[in-house]
Design an enzyme around this catalytic site. Structure first.
Site, PDB file in Angstrom:
ATOM      1  N   SER A 115       0.833  -1.203   0.000  1.00  0.00           N
ATOM      2  CA  SER A 115       0.000   0.000   0.000  1.00  0.00           C
ATOM      3  C   SER A 115       0.865   1.248   0.000  1.00  0.00           C
ATOM      4  CB  SER A 115      -0.894   0.024   1.238  1.00  0.00           C
ATOM      5  OG  SER A 115      -1.540   1.270   1.382  1.00  0.00           O
ATOM      6  N   TYR A 139      -2.528   0.337   9.956  1.00  0.00           N
ATOM      7  CA  TYR A 139      -2.668  -0.300   8.646  1.00  0.00           C
ATOM      8  C   TYR A 139      -1.391  -0.124   7.825  1.00  0.00           C
ATOM      9  CZ  TYR A 139      -3.897  -0.818   3.738  1.00  0.00           C
ATOM     10  OH  TYR A 139      -3.897  -1.170   2.420  1.00  0.00           O
ATOM     11  N   LYS A 143       1.422  -3.092   6.652  1.00  0.00           N
ATOM     12  CA  LYS A 143       1.840  -3.378   5.280  1.00  0.00           C
ATOM     13  C   LYS A 143       3.358  -3.327   5.149  1.00  0.00           C
ATOM     14  CE  LYS A 143      -1.977  -4.130   2.949  1.00  0.00           C
ATOM     15  NZ  LYS A 143      -2.203  -5.370   2.178  1.00  0.00           N
TER      16      LYS A 143
END
Length: 318
Positions: A115, A139, A143
């Site tokens: 991402s 998040y 990643k």
């Protein structure tokens, strides 16, 4: 040649599945349907409904597989701030479970759906693979840890891998598959217009040509083809970079998207305007030059085409 697509019942995963099949590659899907939809999996594609934390199910799904495209995970950056443990469990522990199963089955190829969230709010005018990561949510951090896990596992075993970092994925390559995320701009605009409501622009005082924030938007069909190209390269034992950005290099403003929505739908509206949201960057755009060089990747859709395919697939449009 058969590849496992984790998260293959999701919006992006379902497009990856279709791209692999269109390229003549057999696929297997594993998805726990926490956000995916079983109807997004094409008929005839083997489907295992399970979470990656279920190592036994993962090993069964890996039977006869030569590589993995790993898209499964908890993807909501904002929500991850309130649910960090859940985010790390799904995205980090899930990756560990997958890599353990791959090692047991002697499967050596993996394409990871990373991402642009690993960059946080970069200061660079155009983000490249050399831009230092600075994730600002659990998040984004999860990643980045996933990329580290691939790097470290490749040092321990003969693992061939690459990670694709991308920004805002939009549109549809199949009218049967749509983005239903309540946090993404395109489905928000489609949903509001379908209800006869007016979308809103947050922030018109950004230092950009039209005062609204500029971000990179990548059509999901173009994105899916990048996964196929990476998988074919790894299967052919070609050396790839550890990470690739998938970006336009130019970006699209929020106002330009609103204008496209008006043209595409034929709904005459003037978006409401409100103040900036805290932390919303003025410009986040990435270069896709490395992906073009090594994967032949291009973002081929205009903003009107992006919105038109999203609107065509939207299930509740008037």
């Amino acid at each position: 040649m058969t590849w496992l697509v984790t998260g293959g019942a999701g919006y992006i995963g379902a497009h990856v599945v279709r791209a692999f099949r269109a390229d003549g590659i057999d696929v297997v899907v594993i998805d726990d349907l926490s956000s995916g939809k079983a109807e997004f999996v094409p008929d005839g594609v083997p489907f295992v409904q399970a979470n990656l934390l279920d190592g036994g199910a993962v090993r069964r799904a890996l039977e006869g597989v030569s590589g993995v495209v790993h898209l499964a995970g908890f993807k909501y950056a904002g929500v991850s701030v309130d649910r960090p443990l859940h985010t790390y469990t799904q995205n980090v522990t899930g990756m560990v479970s997958l890599l353990e199963a791959m090692a047991d089955k002697d499967i050596r190829n993996i394409v990871f759906s990373s991402s642009a969230g690993v960059y946080g709010t970069p200061k660079d005018e155009v983000v490249t693979e050399q831009t230092p990561p600075d994730p600002q949510s659990p998040y984004g951090e999860s990643k980045l840890v996933g990329e580290w896990l691939l790097r470290d596992q490749a040092r321990a075993v003969d693992l061939h891998h690459t990670s694709l970092r991308y920004f805002n994925v939009v549109g549809s390559g199949d009218p049967a598959v749509y983005d239903a995320s309540p946090y993404n701009l395109f489905p928000i605009v489609c949903d509001l217009l379908s209800q006869g409501k007016i979308p809103q622009i947050y922030g018109t005082d950004h230092p950009t040509p039209d005062g609204t924030s500029v971000k990179d938007y990548v059509h999901v069909a173009d994105l899916a083809r990048a996964h196929v190209a990476a998988a074919r390269a790894l299967d052919a034992s070609k050396t790839l970079e550890p990470v690739y950005n998938l970006g336009s290099g130019t970006g699209t403003s929020v106002r330009e998207i609103m204008d496209a929505a008006r043209r595409v739908t034929g709904i005459d509206f003037t978006p409401a305007e409100g103040p900036r949201r805290p932390g919303d960057p003025s410009r986040v755009v990435a270069s896709g030059d490395l992906a073009t060089r090594d994967l032949g990747w291009q973002n081929t859709h205009t903003v009107d085409q992006m919105f038109a395919t999203a609107w065509e697939a939207w299930p509740n449009k008037p």
